[in-house]
Design a protein around this motif. Structure first.
Motif, short mmCIF file in Angstrom:
data_model
loop_
_atom_site.label_atom_id
_atom_site.label_comp_id
_atom_site.label_asym_id
_atom_site.label_seq_id
_atom_site.Cartn_x
_atom_site.Cartn_y
_atom_site.Cartn_z
N UNK A 120 44.03 33.84 29.39
CA UNK A 120 42.90 34.67 29.01
C UNK A 120 41.66 34.16 29.75
N UNK A 121 41.53 32.79 29.86
CA UNK A 121 40.14 32.35 30.67
C UNK A 121 40.01 32.94 31.88
N UNK A 122 41.12 33.13 32.65
CA UNK A 122 41.02 33.85 34.12
C UNK A 122 40.46 35.27 33.96
N UNK A 123 40.83 36.04 33.13
CA UNK A 123 40.23 37.22 32.85
C UNK A 123 38.71 37.30 32.44
N UNK A 124 38.33 36.36 31.60
CA UNK A 124 37.15 36.31 31.01
C UNK A 124 36.08 35.73 32.32
N UNK A 125 36.92 34.92 32.97
CA UNK A 125 36.00 34.36 34.02
C UNK A 125 35.86 35.39 35.26
N UNK A 126 36.62 36.37 35.54
CA UNK A 126 36.21 37.32 36.42
C UNK A 126 35.09 38.34 36.18
N UNK A 127 35.36 38.82 34.49
CA UNK A 127 34.40 39.63 34.16
C UNK A 127 32.78 38.78 34.13
N UNK A 128 32.78 37.59 33.85
CA UNK A 128 31.53 36.91 33.88
C UNK A 128 30.98 36.74 35.29
N UNK A 129 31.75 36.44 36.11
CA UNK A 129 31.30 36.35 37.49
C UNK A 129 30.88 37.65 38.17
#
Length: 204
Positions: A120-129
């Protein structure tokens, strides 16, 4: 009914996983324009929780024969580096609930939840970036999680190792499932109550 422990874990923990993900403070990370203070609150909550949990997991790793695949990584170094950049004070309304790890199975249940969170962290990171926060934050915690070897393609192998332990009769599946549920509940309780004294933005 499936006999695979990994499938039973997914099914039996689903509603607790959804409850955690649906907390407004965490859901806000996926908002198009997250508030800086809300983001900082999430990271501070992870930091204070995982700092408290680190010793509990370390003690369990000394007491039980933890399989290499299941060793828990909390990314505290990344969290510490990120929290050091924040100006917002953190005043929790409670202390983190500590994991009760009295068996190998307890550890494995928490490992299932925390190891799976790397995906899930990868999905969140893309959104934050993609958000406006990218101009001022490095997202150290989510970057560290995303760099971990556990990915969508390697997660099946992780689950297969857990299933192998169960199939060999080396663990009690119900205890693993109960511990995973406790982990989701612990995190949900912490994020619900730790921020109650802070002005976190609640998205609708």
């Amino acid at each position: 009914m499936t006999n695979l422990l990994s499938q039973r874990l997914k099914a039996d923990t689903n509603k607790y996983h959804v409850s955690l993900d649906q907390l407004p403070v965490l859901r806000g990370l996926m908002h198009e324009q997250p508030e800086p203070r809300a983001y900082e609150q999430v990271i501070q909550c992870f930091y204070h929780c995982f700092r408290a949990w680190q010793g509990v997991f370390a003690q369990a790793e000394r007491e039980y024969s933890i399989p290499a695949f299941a060793k828990i990584e909390l990314h505290l170094t990344a969290l510490e580096a990120e929290v050091a950049q924040f100006n917002s004070p953190f005043e929790a309304a409670c202390t983190p609930p500590l994991p009760q790890l009295t068996t190998l199975e307890d550890y494995l249940g928490y490992s299932y939840v925390l190891s799976g969170s790397h995906l899930g962290a990868r999905v969140i990171l893309k959104a934050l970036q993609r958000s406006s926060l990218a101009a001022n934050y490095r997202f150290d915690f989510y970057l560290s999680q995303s760099a971990w070897p556990l990915t969508v393609s390697t997660w099946p192998a992780w689950k297969a190792e857990l299933d192998s332990l169960n199939d060999a009769g080396e663990i009690h599946p119900r205890v693993v499932i109960a511990a995973a549920i406790r982990c989701f509940k612990d995190l949900t309780h912490w994020f619900q109550h730790a921020s109650s004294r802070s002005s976190v933005i609640h998205y609708i």
